[in-house]
Each structure stands twice: as structure tokens, then as C-alpha cells.
Design a protein around this motif. Structure first.
Motif, PDB file in Angstrom:
ATOM      1  N   GLU A 147       9.600   7.364  -1.994  1.00 29.64           N
ATOM      2  CA  GLU A 147       9.285   6.142  -1.660  1.00 29.64           C
ATOM      3  C   GLU A 147       8.121   5.913  -2.740  1.00 29.64           C
ATOM      4  N   SER A 148       7.785   4.884  -3.064  1.00 27.49           N
ATOM      5  CA  SER A 148       6.560   4.482  -4.037  1.00 27.49           C
ATOM      6  C   SER A 148       6.551   3.000  -4.022  1.00 27.49           C
ATOM      7  N   ASN A 149       5.185   2.628  -3.443  1.00 30.09           N
ATOM      8  CA  ASN A 149       4.785   1.116  -3.443  1.00 30.09           C
ATOM      9  C   ASN A 149       3.400   1.385  -3.720  1.00 30.09           C
ATOM     10  N   ALA A 150       2.379   0.139  -3.790  1.00 26.89           N
ATOM     11  CA  ALA A 150       1.123   0.007  -3.974  1.00 26.89           C
ATOM     12  C   ALA A 150       0.502   0.812  -2.782  1.00 26.89           C
ATOM     13  N   ASP A 151       0.986   1.150  -1.667  1.00 26.60           N
ATOM     14  CA  ASP A 151       0.198   1.425  -0.466  1.00 26.60           C
ATOM     15  C   ASP A 151       0.678   2.792  -0.266  1.00 26.60           C
ATOM     16  N   ALA A 152       1.986   3.156  -0.675  1.00 21.99           N
ATOM     17  CA  ALA A 152       2.288   4.707  -0.169  1.00 21.99           C
ATOM     18  C   ALA A 152       3.168   5.220  -1.063  1.00 21.99           C
ATOM     19  N   VAL A 153       3.240   6.432  -1.035  1.00 21.88           N
ATOM     20  CA  VAL A 153       4.246   7.373  -1.956  1.00 21.88           C
ATOM     21  C   VAL A 153       4.713   8.547  -1.109  1.00 21.88           C
ATOM     22  N   ALA A 154       5.892   8.584  -1.126  1.00 23.35           N
ATOM     23  CA  ALA A 154       6.565   9.874  -0.234  1.00 23.35           C
ATOM     24  C   ALA A 154       7.198  10.987  -1.274  1.00 23.35           C
ATOM     25  N   LEU A 155       7.193  12.106  -0.772  1.00 30.57           N
ATOM     26  CA  LEU A 155       7.701  13.305  -1.784  1.00 30.57           C
ATOM     27  C   LEU A 155       8.270  14.237  -1.052  1.00 30.57           C
ATOM     28  N   THR A 156       9.383  14.628  -1.400  1.00 32.97           N
ATOM     29  CA  THR A 156      10.095  15.820  -0.818  1.00 32.97           C
ATOM     30  C   THR A 156      10.373  16.959  -1.750  1.00 32.97           C
ATOM     31  N   THR A 157      10.333  18.359  -1.226  1.00 34.91           N
ATOM     32  CA  THR A 157      10.657  19.230  -2.129  1.00 34.91           C
ATOM     33  C   THR A 157      11.246  20.359  -1.127  1.00 34.91           C
ATOM     34  N   GLU A 158      11.763  21.271  -1.915  1.00 34.40           N
ATOM     35  CA  GLU A 158      12.140  22.685  -1.295  1.00 34.40           C
ATOM     36  C   GLU A 158      12.051  23.931  -2.446  1.00 34.40           C
ATOM     37  N   PHE A 159      11.206  25.221  -2.009  1.00 36.28           N
ATOM     38  CA  PHE A 159      10.892  25.863  -3.054  1.00 36.28           C
ATOM     39  C   PHE A 159      11.048  27.300  -2.132  1.00 36.28           C
ATOM     40  N   THR A 160      11.060  28.457  -2.868  1.00 38.66           N
ATOM     41  CA  THR A 160      10.929  29.683  -2.028  1.00 38.66           C
ATOM     42  C   THR A 160       9.551  30.574  -2.643  1.00 38.66           C
ATOM     43  N   ARG A 213       4.266  12.240   2.981  1.00 30.70           N
ATOM     44  CA  ARG A 213       3.902  10.685   2.599  1.00 30.70           C
ATOM     45  C   ARG A 213       2.366  10.671   2.562  1.00 30.70           C
ATOM     46  N   PHE A 214       1.970  10.000   1.474  1.00 30.72           N
ATOM     47  CA  PHE A 214       0.630   9.716   1.089  1.00 30.72           C
ATOM     48  C   PHE A 214       0.359   8.077   1.460  1.00 30.72           C
ATOM     49  N   ALA A 215      -0.871   7.692   1.927  1.00 27.99           N
ATOM     50  CA  ALA A 215      -1.219   6.254   1.868  1.00 27.99           C
ATOM     51  C   ALA A 215      -2.360   6.098   1.030  1.00 27.99           C
ATOM     52  N   ARG A 216      -2.474   5.118   0.312  1.00 30.67           N
ATOM     53  CA  ARG A 216      -3.466   4.673  -0.653  1.00 30.67           C
ATOM     54  C   ARG A 216      -4.654   4.595  -0.005  1.00 30.67           C
ATOM     55  N   THR A 217      -5.867   5.051  -0.401  1.00 28.29           N
ATOM     56  CA  THR A 217      -7.235   4.900   0.168  1.00 28.29           C
ATOM     57  C   THR A 217      -8.046   3.888  -0.440  1.00 28.29           C
ATOM     58  N   SER A 218      -7.862   4.100  -1.764  1.00 28.94           N
ATOM     59  CA  SER A 218      -8.909   3.166  -2.536  1.00 28.94           C
ATOM     60  C   SER A 218      -8.180   3.154  -4.423  1.00 28.94           C
TER      61      SER A 218
END
Length: 171
Positions: free
Chosen positions: A125-138, A165-170
Motif C-alpha cells: 500500500e502506498s499513498n500520501a498518508d500511509a505505506v504498508a510493507l510485508t516481508t519474510e526472512f530467516t 503499516r506506517f502513517a505519515r506524520t509530517s
């Protein structure tokens, strides 16, 4: 990258973020799964496109739904939460690739031991107010001083999965 991530400061949205671990144990017969409930994080996308940030986990917050096992994981045999209450993944460098994949070079610190850790992250997900990321690692837990292995029950790598998920703060 198909979706641009806006410059500025970003704060981890803990209500929409999950970090979990799984490890095969009991000589390969059982997979122990757990989730960290105490997670914080922040990041910054700078005008030059560089990214910095960190995710901090409260070691004592790992919940495997088994009280005695969780107590053992908090002990000096594993996380040693009395002396090392947090685990930290710090972003050192990023490289954007096609299909919303980001290669992240970071540093993972567990039990006071820091090791480089490279991961591939998918931007979901990526827009002006939020970005979401997924990952898997060992992760090789022995590299962080967690070598407890009674009767050879615990071999191999620990798998870490996350949805952040990150929300934009500034700006």
C-alpha cells in the motif's frame, strides 16, 4: 517502484502491524509460532530518496500462547530480557526495484549483538498518508548468542514475518 512514497516522517501504526516468528523444534515435529505484541517504529523518507528508520520489539512481549515456554524464551537461554529488553532492526540503506519490491540493508540487534541483515520488502500500500510493507526472512539465532538446544531439539533458522503499516506524520 510503481507507487511513490512521499518524503517526510512516518510512524508505525501498531494496530495494523504484526511481527511474528516461527521455528521448527522437537526434531522437526513441531513448529513454534509467536507474535511480538510490543512493537514501535519510525522512519523517514528524505528528499534525496534515501530512507532511514528503525523497528523496536520488546523482547518480553513475544507471545507463543504457552506461558512456560514464553518464560523460558525471556530467560538468559534465549532473549535474556533482564539485560536486553529490546530487539532492533535499523535501516541502513534501501534500493527500489520493479514490482514494488525494496531491498533493505539493515542491522539487526538482539541480546546486544548486532549483525547485518538484508531483506526484500514488498510495498502493498502506498499513498500520501500511509505505506504498508510485508516481508519474510530467516535469522540464525546462534549468531545472537541464543544457542540453547537441549538434546538437539532446535535446529535450523528462525523465520520472521512482518506486515508493517506506517502513517505519515509530517512533510
Amino acid at each position: 517502484m510503481t507507487a511513490a512514497v512521499a518524503t517526510g516522517l512516518w510512524q508505525l501504526d501498531t494496530t495494523h502491524s504484526v511481527i511474528a516468528v516461527s521455528h521448527v523444534t522437537m526434531w522437526g515435529m513441531v513448529t513454534v509460532k509467536g507474535t511480538f505484541t510490543g512493537v514501535t517504529g519510525e522512519g523517514e523518507v528524505r528528499p534525496d530518496g534515501t530512507v532511514r528508520g528503525a523497528i523496536t520489539l520488546e523482547a518480553a512481549s513475544l507471545d507463543t500462547k504457552h506461558k512456560k515456554r514464553d518464560e523460558h524464551l525471556r530467560s538468559a537461554d534465549f532473549f535474556d530480557v533482564e539485560h536486553h529488553p529490546t530487539l532492533v532492526f535499523a535501516v541502513r540503506d534501501t534500493a527500489f526495484h520493479p514490482n514494488d519490491v525494496v531491498k533493505v540493508d539493515g542491522q539487526l540487534t538482539v541480546r546486544g549483538v548486532s549483525r547485518p541483515q538484508a531483506i526484500a520488502v514488498k510495498v502493498t500500500e502506498s499513498n500520501a498518508d500511509a505505506v504498508a510493507l510485508t516481508t519474510e526472512f530467516t535469522v540464525d539465532r546462534e549468531q545472537f548468542g541464543m544457542g540453547w538446544n537441549r538434546l538437539g531439539m532446535m535446529r535450523g533458522l528462525t523465520t520472521v514475518t512482518s506486515t508493517l503499516r506506517f502513517a505519515r506524520t509530517s512533510v
